[in-house]
Design an enzyme around this catalytic site. Sequence first.
Site, PDB file in Angstrom:
ATOM      1  N   GLU A   1      44.940  38.275  48.053  1.00 30.40           N
ATOM      2  CA  GLU A   1      43.778  38.137  47.168  1.00 30.40           C
ATOM      3  C   GLU A   1      43.793  36.796  46.437  1.00 30.40           C
ATOM      4  O   GLU A   1      42.742  36.176  46.237  1.00 30.40           O
ATOM      5  CB  GLU A   1      43.729  39.299  46.167  1.00 30.40           C
ATOM      6  CG  GLU A   1      43.567  40.676  46.802  1.00 30.40           C
ATOM      7  CD  GLU A   1      42.376  40.759  47.743  1.00 30.40           C
ATOM      8  OE1 GLU A   1      41.386  40.022  47.538  1.00 30.40           O
ATOM      9  OE2 GLU A   1      42.425  41.554  48.689  1.00 30.40           O
TER      10      GLU A   1
ATOM     11  N   HIS B   1      42.368  34.204  48.607  1.00 26.93           N
ATOM     12  CA  HIS B   1      40.903  34.107  48.511  1.00 26.93           C
ATOM     13  C   HIS B   1      40.496  33.249  47.314  1.00 26.93           C
ATOM     14  O   HIS B   1      39.560  32.452  47.400  1.00 26.93           O
ATOM     15  CB  HIS B   1      40.289  35.499  48.353  1.00 26.93           C
ATOM     16  CG  HIS B   1      40.198  36.273  49.630  1.00 26.93           C
ATOM     17  ND1 HIS B   1      39.647  35.754  50.776  1.00 26.93           N
ATOM     18  CD2 HIS B   1      40.574  37.550  49.941  1.00 26.93           C
ATOM     19  CE1 HIS B   1      39.685  36.667  51.741  1.00 26.93           C
ATOM     20  NE2 HIS B   1      40.247  37.757  51.257  1.00 26.93           N
TER      21      HIS B   1
ATOM     22  N   GLU C   1      39.341  36.090  56.293  1.00 32.96           N
ATOM     23  CA  GLU C   1      40.405  37.087  56.181  1.00 32.96           C
ATOM     24  C   GLU C   1      41.681  36.585  56.835  1.00 32.96           C
ATOM     25  O   GLU C   1      42.778  36.756  56.295  1.00 32.96           O
ATOM     26  CB  GLU C   1      39.964  38.413  56.806  1.00 32.96           C
ATOM     27  CG  GLU C   1      38.957  39.191  55.993  1.00 32.96           C
ATOM     28  CD  GLU C   1      39.449  39.520  54.592  1.00 32.96           C
ATOM     29  OE1 GLU C   1      40.648  39.876  54.426  1.00 32.96           O
ATOM     30  OE2 GLU C   1      38.647  39.410  53.657  1.00 32.96           O
TER      31      GLU C   1
END
Length: 285
Positions: free
Chosen positions: A137, A140, A207
């Site tokens: 995360e 990201h 991803e």
Amino acid sequence: MFDNIKILLLFSFLTGLLIGIGYLIGSFFKVGILGALIFFLFAIALNFASYFYSDKIVLKMYGARIVSEEEAPELHSIVEELAMNAGIPKPKVAIVENSTPNAFATGRNPQNAVVAVTTGILNLLNKDELEGVIGHELGHVKNRDILISAVAATIAGAIIIVADYARFFAIFGGGDDAEGIIGIIAMTILAPIAAIMVQFAISRSREYKADESGAQISGNPLALADALNKLQMSVNTKPMDANPATAHMFIVNPFGGKSKTLLNLFSTHPPMDKRIKRLEELRTF
């Protein structure tokens, strides 16, 4: 600069869909241009709101609660250490009361980021695996794709809602313009598909990139691979009650991956076996 171009293209494409729906609805009343103008103004307002408030909208959608260090000391410690490894400011930490294990990150930029995890993931994973997920995360966040992800979720969700109302109106509105009704129904079927396909295009490559970044940030690609395997099996057993417009934001597809439903045909996540294989290959480097 490239991120700003992607945001502009996303706004333009999905705004065009809204204007098209507005024109068709307006044509139903013989005022197609007026309908397009009204929906154009709506799209401008939606773009503004999604740019500045999309993260808050997504957090509220799932009842994510920002928690303090006193409330979740271990989780905060993990986020703080990995954020230092990533070279980014420590994001806020949120917990979603949901037994299905999953996680997502959102925010306008690294300075305003939030990492959210479900109670299910906290109960399922060990510390190394949780670090791998948090690293993903934070990947990201570091790669600056959280804004476009949140914006896509907000606008796509709005398009799906508008399309549903327009289709209901076309079927039960009592009009006698058969050509207009057919146009509205066609557009309101194609618009959500187009919105989901935009998410599909956005999400698959990012991803893989976030997996690689997460492995580097946590320093343990195999732990992230094990976490993904556990998460996939758990979500397959107990899919999450999630909004399809936000599915691409989660670390694993919240609807699971076994069934051949329409939601999975338009899955915004790469195949899990490929993600795991790529992570396993990173251990040799």
